[in-house]
Design a protein around this motif. Structure first.
Motif, PDB file in Angstrom:
ATOM      1  N   MET A 124      39.883  53.703  38.187  1.00  0.00           N
ATOM      2  CA  MET A 124      39.907  53.947  39.629  1.00  0.00           C
ATOM      3  C   MET A 124      40.208  52.655  40.398  1.00  0.00           C
ATOM      4  O   MET A 124      41.031  52.584  41.269  1.00  0.00           O
ATOM      5  CB  MET A 124      38.548  54.536  40.032  1.00  0.00           C
ATOM      6  CG  MET A 124      38.516  55.068  41.454  1.00  0.00           C
ATOM      7  SD  MET A 124      39.546  56.523  41.637  1.00  0.00           S
ATOM      8  CE  MET A 124      39.548  56.686  43.389  1.00  0.00           C
ATOM      9  N   LYS A 125      39.466  51.548  39.943  1.00  0.00           N
ATOM     10  CA  LYS A 125      39.643  50.239  40.586  1.00  0.00           C
ATOM     11  C   LYS A 125      41.055  49.722  40.347  1.00  0.00           C
ATOM     12  O   LYS A 125      41.696  49.176  41.236  1.00  0.00           O
ATOM     13  CB  LYS A 125      38.616  49.254  40.018  1.00  0.00           C
ATOM     14  CG  LYS A 125      37.221  49.507  40.533  1.00  0.00           C
ATOM     15  CD  LYS A 125      36.751  48.285  41.262  1.00  0.00           C
ATOM     16  CE  LYS A 125      35.702  48.645  42.278  1.00  0.00           C
ATOM     17  NZ  LYS A 125      34.408  48.125  42.053  1.00  0.00           N
ATOM     18  N   ASN A 126      41.570  49.879  39.067  1.00  0.00           N
ATOM     19  CA  ASN A 126      42.911  49.429  38.717  1.00  0.00           C
ATOM     20  C   ASN A 126      43.958  50.145  39.547  1.00  0.00           C
ATOM     21  O   ASN A 126      44.907  49.548  40.027  1.00  0.00           O
ATOM     22  CB  ASN A 126      43.181  49.731  37.232  1.00  0.00           C
ATOM     23  CG  ASN A 126      42.745  48.557  36.384  1.00  0.00           C
ATOM     24  OD1 ASN A 126      42.495  47.475  36.926  1.00  0.00           O
ATOM     25  ND2 ASN A 126      42.620  48.782  35.092  1.00  0.00           N
ATOM     26  N   ASN A 127      43.728  51.433  39.675  1.00  0.00           N
ATOM     27  CA  ASN A 127      44.637  52.251  40.473  1.00  0.00           C
ATOM     28  C   ASN A 127      44.683  51.771  41.910  1.00  0.00           C
ATOM     29  O   ASN A 127      45.744  51.698  42.524  1.00  0.00           O
ATOM     30  CB  ASN A 127      44.161  53.707  40.467  1.00  0.00           C
ATOM     31  CG  ASN A 127      44.898  54.486  39.409  1.00  0.00           C
ATOM     32  OD1 ASN A 127      45.828  53.961  38.798  1.00  0.00           O
ATOM     33  ND2 ASN A 127      44.466  55.710  39.201  1.00  0.00           N
ATOM     34  N   ASP A 128      43.493  51.430  42.443  1.00  0.00           N
ATOM     35  CA  ASP A 128      43.379  50.937  43.821  1.00  0.00           C
ATOM     36  C   ASP A 128      44.189  49.671  44.005  1.00  0.00           C
ATOM     37  O   ASP A 128      44.935  49.512  44.968  1.00  0.00           O
ATOM     38  CB  ASP A 128      41.908  50.635  44.159  1.00  0.00           C
ATOM     39  CG  ASP A 128      41.223  51.883  44.665  1.00  0.00           C
ATOM     40  OD1 ASP A 128      41.896  52.927  44.709  1.00  0.00           O
ATOM     41  OD2 ASP A 128      40.022  51.790  44.994  1.00  0.00           O
ATOM     42  N   LEU A 129      44.040  48.741  43.015  1.00  0.00           N
ATOM     43  CA  LEU A 129      44.721  47.448  43.092  1.00  0.00           C
ATOM     44  C   LEU A 129      46.246  47.650  43.037  1.00  0.00           C
ATOM     45  O   LEU A 129      46.991  47.068  43.836  1.00  0.00           O
ATOM     46  CB  LEU A 129      44.251  46.561  41.923  1.00  0.00           C
ATOM     47  CG  LEU A 129      44.710  45.119  41.979  1.00  0.00           C
ATOM     48  CD1 LEU A 129      44.034  44.398  43.146  1.00  0.00           C
ATOM     49  CD2 LEU A 129      44.425  44.398  40.681  1.00  0.00           C
ATOM     50  N   LYS A 130      46.647  48.521  42.097  1.00  0.00           N
ATOM     51  CA  LYS A 130      48.077  48.806  41.935  1.00  0.00           C
ATOM     52  C   LYS A 130      48.650  49.349  43.249  1.00  0.00           C
ATOM     53  O   LYS A 130      49.706  48.929  43.718  1.00  0.00           O
ATOM     54  CB  LYS A 130      48.248  49.840  40.807  1.00  0.00           C
ATOM     55  CG  LYS A 130      49.616  49.787  40.155  1.00  0.00           C
ATOM     56  CD  LYS A 130      49.622  50.683  38.936  1.00  0.00           C
ATOM     57  CE  LYS A 130      50.767  51.657  39.061  1.00  0.00           C
ATOM     58  NZ  LYS A 130      50.648  52.811  38.200  1.00  0.00           N
ATOM     59  N   HIS A 131      47.868  50.251  43.820  1.00  0.00           N
ATOM     60  CA  HIS A 131      48.284  50.891  45.064  1.00  0.00           C
ATOM     61  C   HIS A 131      48.412  49.860  46.183  1.00  0.00           C
ATOM     62  O   HIS A 131      49.370  49.866  46.951  1.00  0.00           O
ATOM     63  CB  HIS A 131      47.244  51.949  45.427  1.00  0.00           C
ATOM     64  CG  HIS A 131      47.713  52.879  46.482  1.00  0.00           C
ATOM     65  ND1 HIS A 131      48.729  53.776  46.276  1.00  0.00           N
ATOM     66  CD2 HIS A 131      47.317  53.035  47.769  1.00  0.00           C
ATOM     67  CE1 HIS A 131      48.928  54.444  47.375  1.00  0.00           C
ATOM     68  NE2 HIS A 131      48.093  54.015  48.313  1.00  0.00           N
ATOM     69  N   LYS A 132      47.434  48.914  46.190  1.00  0.00           N
ATOM     70  CA  LYS A 132      47.437  47.874  47.229  1.00  0.00           C
ATOM     71  C   LYS A 132      48.665  46.989  47.095  1.00  0.00           C
ATOM     72  O   LYS A 132      49.322  46.655  48.088  1.00  0.00           O
ATOM     73  CB  LYS A 132      46.175  47.012  47.090  1.00  0.00           C
ATOM     74  CG  LYS A 132      45.088  47.447  48.054  1.00  0.00           C
ATOM     75  CD  LYS A 132      43.972  46.447  48.025  1.00  0.00           C
ATOM     76  CE  LYS A 132      42.829  46.963  48.900  1.00  0.00           C
ATOM     77  NZ  LYS A 132      41.626  46.202  48.732  1.00  0.00           N
TER      78      LYS A 132
ATOM     79  N   GLN B 277      51.503  47.684  45.589  1.00  0.00           N
ATOM     80  CA  GLN B 277      52.711  48.456  45.922  1.00  0.00           C
ATOM     81  C   GLN B 277      52.893  48.531  47.435  1.00  0.00           C
ATOM     82  O   GLN B 277      53.987  48.334  47.958  1.00  0.00           O
ATOM     83  CB  GLN B 277      52.572  49.888  45.378  1.00  0.00           C
ATOM     84  CG  GLN B 277      53.015  50.009  43.937  1.00  0.00           C
ATOM     85  CD  GLN B 277      52.737  51.391  43.398  1.00  0.00           C
ATOM     86  OE1 GLN B 277      52.061  52.192  44.037  1.00  0.00           O
ATOM     87  NE2 GLN B 277      53.235  51.658  42.206  1.00  0.00           N
ATOM     88  N   ARG B 278      51.757  48.779  48.115  1.00  0.00           N
ATOM     89  CA  ARG B 278      51.848  48.923  49.573  1.00  0.00           C
ATOM     90  C   ARG B 278      52.252  47.600  50.215  1.00  0.00           C
ATOM     91  O   ARG B 278      53.049  47.536  51.134  1.00  0.00           O
ATOM     92  CB  ARG B 278      50.510  49.411  50.130  1.00  0.00           C
ATOM     93  CG  ARG B 278      50.737  50.377  51.288  1.00  0.00           C
ATOM     94  CD  ARG B 278      49.487  50.909  51.811  1.00  0.00           C
ATOM     95  NE  ARG B 278      48.448  49.877  51.759  1.00  0.00           N
ATOM     96  CZ  ARG B 278      47.174  50.155  51.851  1.00  0.00           C
ATOM     97  NH1 ARG B 278      46.795  51.376  51.960  1.00  0.00           N
ATOM     98  NH2 ARG B 278      46.267  49.197  51.822  1.00  0.00           N
TER      99      ARG B 278
END
Ligand code: ADP
Length: 357
Positions: free
Chosen positions: A1-9, A11-12
């Protein structure tokens, strides 16, 4: 979940940067080209491949440095003015979802922050306050109902046990059976009142308007208490105007008179006096129910319209503290006014005023 958040950040961030970069690069390139061509024309400079290449590289580097710089400044600015506040709001909303209604957000004094944030924060705080109030009412209500049910149930249990004893005299048997019957009547009365109040509060009852004689209704309702006033030797005084027709909900108003009369007789001692008055004008009617009973102190008076509140505990078994809450609710639904004047030891006057049409 945390990794996904970071990836998303990330990318954004890249998306934002490139969007910004492309825009800035385009603007800077256009301006530079315009500048170079105007300057070359005015100074009569010939544009060669070499000097064009050198200035293009320099411009490209400039654009990258400037865009990265602006991007960093903008990110920091957004962090301070927007993200910090939205995070606070999101965290507070999560707490509300988890049932913590005590959460409040402090307003933002930051000059660069959007004023709309303070509007959202104000609304959020009001919503949390309302939810906390509803929650308290709900828990208080459940606690009160359970408490009110316990007493008659305990009484009925006691009498039930006593009734099981062998060889009871007829007199004792009757006494215990009456105890059980009284307890169950009290429970049934309370349930009826709770249901009525619940329906009234949920507005499932809408006033059914019909024309009828209010004086007649008051007299009929008063007559239901004939046995009580005879038993207690209470003097009755009536000053009821003739032929007062009202266009309102008869059934709902019956609840009002019934509760006011029942209280007047309950809180007036033997040999006391209860007076009922009806006055009317073209527009409105005023009904007064007056007694010279125990009266109400200002401290008690502040709570008498609250559910389950009983100021005079010496009569607690004859009621459940829901009567005046019902009266208040009905008067509110009929858009009338309800008032009480009382002094301790001298008596009370309840005044109901409502419009005729
Ligand atoms: P209940 O009568 O079941 O106690 P109510 O809601 O009808 O509940 O009344 C709430 C409280 O208001 C009573 O417990 C009593 O203290 C006070 N009260 C109401 N009517 C009168 C009255 N006519 N005289 C004195 N006190 C009153």
């Amino acid at each position: 979940m945390k990794n996904n958040d970071l990836k998303h950040k990330i990318q954004r961030g890249l998306y934002n940067y490139f969007l910004f970069f492309t825009l800035v690069a385009f603007l800077v390139s256009c301006t530079t080209m315009l500048f170079v061509s105007v300057m070359a024309n005015t100074l009569n400079i010939e544009l060669t491949k070499d000097n064009m290449e050198a200035s293009a590289k320099l411009t490209f580097l400039n654009v990258i440095v400037l865009s990265v710089l602006f991007f960093i400044i903008d990110t920091v600015r957004r962090k301070l003015t927007t993200e910090k506040i939205t995070k606070q709001i999101a965290d507070a909303a999560k707490k509300i979802v988890q049932g913590d209604f005590s959460v409040r957000i402090s307003t933002v004094n930051n000059l660069s922050a959007d004023e709309k944030f303070n509007e959202i924060i104000d609304c959020f705080n009001k919503m949390a306050e309302e939810l906390a109030g509803v929650e308290t009412l709900r828990t208080d209500f459940v606690a009160n109902v359970s408490h009110e049910m316990k007493t008659p149930l305990a009484i009925m249990q006691n009498y039930g046990t006593l009734l099981q004893a062998p060889g009871l005299s007829e007199e004792k048997r009757m006494e215990y059976a009456k105890g059980v019957a009284d307890g169950s009547r009290r429970l049934a009365d309370m349930m009826t009142n709770i249901l009525k109040l619940n329906r009234l509060e949920k507005q499932q009852i809408y006033p059914k308007t019909e024309e009828y004689d209010l004086g007649e209704q008051l007299c009929n309702c008063l007559l239901n208490y004939e046995r009580v006033w005879e038993d207690k030797n209470i003097e009755i005084e009536t000053d009821i105007a003739d032929d007062v027709k009202v266009n309102t909900d008869e059934e709902l108003l019956f609840l009002v008179w019934n509760n006011l009369f029942s209280n007047a007789f309950k809180f007036t001692p033997k040999g006391g006096k209860v007076a009922v008055e009806l006055k009317a004008t073209e527009q409105y009617v005023v009904v007064k129910v007056k007694d010279n009973g125990c009266g109400i102190s200002p401290e008690v008076g502040a709570h008498i319209f609250e559910k389950f509140y009983q100021g005079d505990t010496s009569h607690a078994t004859q009621g459940n503290g829901l009567g005046l809450a019902l009266v208040k609710r009905v008067v509110d639904i009929l858009q009338g006014e309800l008032g009480v004047e009382s002094s301790l030891g001298k008596g009370s006057t309840f005044v109901v005023k409502f419009w005729r049409i």
